[in-house]
Design a protein around this motif. Structure first.
Motif, PDB file in Angstrom:
ATOM      1  N   VAL A 161     -43.182  58.781   0.562  1.00  0.00           N
ATOM      2  CA  VAL A 161     -44.549  59.317   0.533  1.00  0.00           C
ATOM      3  C   VAL A 161     -45.089  59.414   1.951  1.00  0.00           C
ATOM      4  O   VAL A 161     -44.857  58.538   2.783  1.00  0.00           O
ATOM      5  CB  VAL A 161     -45.479  58.431  -0.334  1.00  0.00           C
ATOM      6  N   ASP A 166     -50.820  60.827  -1.563  1.00  0.00           N
ATOM      7  CA  ASP A 166     -49.613  61.296  -2.256  1.00  0.00           C
ATOM      8  C   ASP A 166     -49.144  60.265  -3.277  1.00  0.00           C
ATOM      9  O   ASP A 166     -48.785  60.612  -4.405  1.00  0.00           O
ATOM     10  CB  ASP A 166     -48.497  61.563  -1.247  1.00  0.00           C
ATOM     11  N   PHE A 170     -49.291  60.906  -7.338  1.00  0.00           N
ATOM     12  CA  PHE A 170     -48.021  60.876  -8.085  1.00  0.00           C
ATOM     13  C   PHE A 170     -48.108  59.898  -9.257  1.00  0.00           C
ATOM     14  O   PHE A 170     -47.672  60.205 -10.367  1.00  0.00           O
ATOM     15  CB  PHE A 170     -46.872  60.504  -7.152  1.00  0.00           C
ATOM     16  N   GLN A 176     -45.814  66.009  -8.131  1.00  0.00           N
ATOM     17  CA  GLN A 176     -44.452  65.539  -8.341  1.00  0.00           C
ATOM     18  C   GLN A 176     -43.825  65.158  -7.005  1.00  0.00           C
ATOM     19  O   GLN A 176     -43.981  65.877  -6.013  1.00  0.00           O
ATOM     20  CB  GLN A 176     -43.601  66.624  -9.020  1.00  0.00           C
ATOM     21  N   ILE A 177     -43.164  64.031  -6.986  1.00  0.00           N
ATOM     22  CA  ILE A 177     -42.390  63.613  -5.814  1.00  0.00           C
ATOM     23  C   ILE A 177     -40.973  63.311  -6.286  1.00  0.00           C
ATOM     24  O   ILE A 177     -40.774  62.462  -7.165  1.00  0.00           O
ATOM     25  CB  ILE A 177     -42.991  62.373  -5.141  1.00  0.00           C
TER      26      ILE A 177
END
Length: 510
Positions: A161, A166, A170, A176-177
């Motif tokens: 991240v 972020d 998520f 989406q990561i």
């Protein structure tokens, strides 16, 4: 209601799981962190506050209490920032758990900047290895650390991240990561070693032969000679003839550099380290230590080479504390706050100027003994090989056809000898070791000699009155010479050559 997330802290070479418990109550606004935090952890209050506000979230104007459990273990560094911020936002109801990941099986690590970015943080790889060993499924790491994480990404979900926002979005299911999927490994290369080759060294064929034997058997070596003989040139080229590191060695070495904060964003250490500290270095910088012990040069040289030039100029206490890693391959450091053990399995290479200026002759035995008095006999006794490196003759310097072998030639011989040793010691149940590490109880079995060789050894011991340790080292060196030739038996000429690489025995014990 108390909220809990998981993080980790590193003390020395050990990683500890940290439960970050956050409690927010309606009282006079305050922000306290308890659980034996150090100064860097205490300062995280200001980093976390600014990071939350600058990421677009509200910082609770209530009493915030963060407990870092277990409270009996001191927490070090800024690695806990991300977990504290996530815990506060979850406890204050600003994060909606979408169930995308199991937070009870997730570790958060990373330092926060004031604008909410997750900065590069040292010690990330050891934390991931700890998470894998302890059954965690997910780890949130700084995006700038992803290169060092790739090497173990197939064993756990690693989410890089770039910012606190972020990570929160998520978890909430807003973005989406993708976890790391083992991207191409970016290794750390030493540009200074790219053009190094043994063919660059004119003459010194006997020294090159000795170094080939030393590398093949993992023997420590000391080079004696005058200035300008090429001792440093030879030493710096030793890594070029060593076998490539195994994946296990890569992970071990990278872990040490990660803890020491010496990886930056470069990736992993895939080339064997070459460390050459100055003779003015302190014992702490060489061995490691500090209030909270950190890796020293002997650990940074793990799986590589530690080169001490002008050996006689190093402080006596520095050489004394090196006896443990030379013998055991580890270094144990004890402090008031606890003890740690760092790996320190390296090839030791030393160099001493013991020749008269502008001549090929060496000092007399009495003069060499005066120099050796600065170095303890037990330390010298732990060096397997000592060789002379005389000045290079003019004819060898200007010769066009030097017939000098390249590093690739020596490396192929070393690899063949190492393969023989690996098969032998695995069969004996000793694991992957080299001849220099043969346990005393196995020497008679591994280093069998003929009756004529025994007589030769008897003459050597009688003439020079060498110690039992020196006797065993001669046998181990002979075993390596035989392996280089592919010989199952140790022959007389193997013993005779091994004796030549113990030049100090002739001075110290004669």
């Amino acid at each position: 209601m108390v909220n809990k997330v998981y993080s980790a802290s590193i003390v020395g070479f050990n990683v500890y799981l940290v439960e970050v418990e956050v409690d927010i109550v309606t009282k006079v606004p305050s922000f306290d962190i308890v659980g034996l935090p150090d100064a860097a952890v205490k300062e995280s209050k200001e980093r976390v506050r600014s990071s939350i506000l600058n990421s677009g979230y509200s910082f609770p104007l209530k009493r915030i209490l963060v407990n870092l459990a277990p409270a009996c273990v001191r927490k070090e560094g800024s690695i806990l920032d991300l977990s504290i911020a996530v815990g506060i936002l979850m406890c204050s109801g600003q994060v909606e758990d979408s169930g995308i990941i199991d937070l009870n099986n997730t570790i958060f690590v990373g330092e926060l900047s004031l604008d909410g970015q997750v900065k590069y943080t040292k010690g990330i790889l050891p934390v991931i290895l700890f998470a894998i060993e302890n059954g965690f499924k997910n780890v949130f790491v700084p995006e700038k650390n992803k290169n060092e994480c790739n090497i173990v990404s197939k064993h756990i979900n690693i989410f890089p991240v770039g910012s606190l926002k972020d990570a929160i979005e998520f978890i909430s299911g807003k973005i989406q990561i993708s976890p790391l999927v083992g991207e191409e490994i970016k290794s750390v290369s030493d540009n200074a070693n790219i053009c190094l080759d043994f063919s660059d060294v004119r003459g010194q064929n006997s020294a090159k032969r000795a170094i080939e034997i030393a590398v093949a058997g993992g023997h420590n070596i000391l080079m004696l000679g005058g200035p300008g003989g090429g001792k440093t040139m030879l030493a710096r080229r030793i890594p070029t003839i060593m076998p490539e590191m195994s994946m296990k060695e890569v992970i071990e070495t990278t872990k040490i550099y990660s803890i020491a904060g010496m990886l930056d964003e470069k990736g992993i250490i895939s080339q064997r380290p070459f460390r050459s500290p100055h003779h003015t270095s302190s014992d702490v910088s060489i061995i490691g230590g500090g209030r909270v012990p950190k890796p020293g040069e002997v650990s940074l040289a793990h799986n590589g080479v530690l080169f001490l030039d002008e050996l006689q100029e190093f402080k006596s206490n520095v050489l004394q504390v090196m006896r443990q890693p030379l013998e055991e391959g580890v270094i144990s450091i004890s402090r008031a706050e606890g003890s740690v053990i760092f790996p320190a399995n390296f090839m030791f290479v030393g160099a001493m100027n013991v020749a008269k200026d502008n001549t090929d002759s060496v000092y007399s035995s009495s003069d060499i003994l005066k120099i050796l008095n600065k170095i303890s006999a037990p330390f010298i006794d732990r060096i397997d090989m000592h060789i002379e490196v005389p000045r290079v003759k003019f004819s060898e310097i200007v010769a066009k056809n030097t017939n000098s072998y390249s590093s690739s030639y020596y490396k192929s011989n070393v690899i063949k000898a190492r393969e023989i040793q690996e098969k032998r010691f695995l069969k004996l149940g000793l694991g992957t070791i080299t001849n220099s590490k043969i346990p005393p109880s196995y020497i008679d079995e591994v280093c069998k000699v003929s009756e004529s060789s025994k007589k030769l050894l008897e003459v050597v011991m009688s003439k020079f009155k060498i110690s039992m340790r020196s006797y065993h080292k001669i046998l181990k060196i002979s075993r390596t010479i035989a392996d280089l030739e592919g010989s199952e038996d140790i022959e007389d000429h193997h013993i005779a050559e091994a004796v030549q690489y113990r030049v100090l025995d002739k001075i110290v014990y004669s």
